[in-house]
Write a protein that holds these residues in place. Sequence first.
Motif, mmCIF file in Angstrom:
data_model
loop_
_atom_site.group_PDB
_atom_site.id
_atom_site.type_symbol
_atom_site.label_atom_id
_atom_site.label_comp_id
_atom_site.label_asym_id
_atom_site.label_seq_id
_atom_site.Cartn_x
_atom_site.Cartn_y
_atom_site.Cartn_z
ATOM 1 N N ARG A 123 35.577 42.301 48.798
ATOM 2 C CA ARG A 123 34.370 41.852 48.121
ATOM 3 C C ARG A 123 33.316 41.638 49.187
ATOM 4 N NH1 ARG A 123 33.685 38.905 42.909
ATOM 5 N NH2 ARG A 123 35.750 39.343 42.153
ATOM 6 N N ASP A 124 32.108 42.101 48.947
ATOM 7 C CA ASP A 124 31.032 41.945 49.928
ATOM 8 C C ASP A 124 30.661 40.468 50.026
ATOM 9 O OD1 ASP A 124 28.636 41.948 51.425
ATOM 10 O OD2 ASP A 124 28.156 43.960 50.719
ATOM 11 N N ALA A 125 30.734 39.919 51.233
ATOM 12 C CA ALA A 125 30.421 38.510 51.486
ATOM 13 C C ALA A 125 29.225 38.373 52.418
ATOM 14 C CB ALA A 125 31.646 37.817 52.089
ATOM 15 N N THR A 126 28.509 39.469 52.654
ATOM 16 C CA THR A 126 27.429 39.476 53.640
ATOM 17 C C THR A 126 26.376 38.416 53.336
ATOM 18 O OG1 THR A 126 27.795 41.823 54.021
ATOM 19 C CG2 THR A 126 25.688 40.910 54.773
ATOM 20 N N GLN A 131 23.716 33.479 54.827
ATOM 21 C CA GLN A 131 23.093 32.223 54.387
ATOM 22 C C GLN A 131 23.725 31.030 55.089
ATOM 23 O OE1 GLN A 131 23.429 32.262 50.103
ATOM 24 N NE2 GLN A 131 21.529 33.423 49.854
ATOM 25 N N ALA A 132 25.041 31.034 55.238
ATOM 26 C CA ALA A 132 25.726 29.938 55.928
ATOM 27 C C ALA A 132 25.306 29.878 57.392
ATOM 28 C CB ALA A 132 27.237 30.096 55.804
ATOM 29 N N LYS A 133 25.191 31.029 58.044
ATOM 30 C CA LYS A 133 24.743 31.059 59.442
ATOM 31 C C LYS A 133 23.325 30.532 59.568
ATOM 32 C CE LYS A 133 27.570 34.721 61.398
ATOM 33 N NZ LYS A 133 27.557 35.885 62.270
ATOM 34 N N ALA A 134 22.440 30.922 58.646
ATOM 35 C CA ALA A 134 21.054 30.453 58.675
ATOM 36 C C ALA A 134 20.994 28.951 58.458
ATOM 37 C CB ALA A 134 20.228 31.176 57.609
ATOM 38 N N SER A 139 20.126 23.592 60.656
ATOM 39 C CA SER A 139 20.632 22.237 60.914
ATOM 40 C C SER A 139 20.616 21.930 62.407
ATOM 41 C CB SER A 139 22.050 22.078 60.361
ATOM 42 O OG SER A 139 22.034 22.161 58.983
ATOM 43 N N ALA A 140 21.004 22.904 63.204
ATOM 44 C CA ALA A 140 21.065 22.707 64.665
ATOM 45 C C ALA A 140 19.662 22.530 65.255
ATOM 46 C CB ALA A 140 21.764 23.877 65.330
ATOM 47 N N SER A 141 18.656 23.186 64.646
ATOM 48 C CA SER A 141 17.301 23.077 65.175
ATOM 49 C C SER A 141 16.532 21.928 64.570
ATOM 50 C CB SER A 141 16.543 24.397 64.970
ATOM 51 O OG SER A 141 16.342 24.613 63.590
ATOM 52 N N GLY A 142 17.156 21.247 63.577
ATOM 53 C CA GLY A 142 16.513 20.081 62.971
ATOM 54 C C GLY A 142 15.493 20.414 61.918
#
Length: 143
Positions: A123-126, A131-134, A139-142
């Motif tokens: 199944r394509d999860a791209t 979205q999770a990476k973004a 979150s890391a950049s605040g």
Amino acid sequence: MIPQPLLPAGLAESILLQMAEAVIYSNRQGIIEIWNPAAEAMFGHSAAEAIGQSLDLIIPERLRAAHWRGFEAAMQNGRTRLNGRPTTTRALHRNGETRYMDMSFALVCDEHGQAIGSVALARDATERVLQAKASRRDSASGT
């Protein structure tokens, strides 16, 4: 091995044609023998282009050595490392893009229990992975 009832003629093919998940069956040598319409849509190769080709068709080059080690071990041991649990991995589209896929694998065995091939459901999860990476990046950049 417990005998399973046979499906009525044509039913298995009808099921494969209608599934939303890509279904890819390769023989013991890793040569694609079944490639359903969902696989065509997800990976960009027609069945005519994919059938008879190595699984390398959809495996990114940097993942091939690990894939083939696991594939050969599964064929020899008669079981997959993940025991059917899905995993998110990368796969190649015909256009050269690398995409994320949720995949599960199972061995296909003959009447004597010997592995004769492997079937993968994908199944394509791209979109979900990107979205999770973004979200993690934000979150890391605040932001």
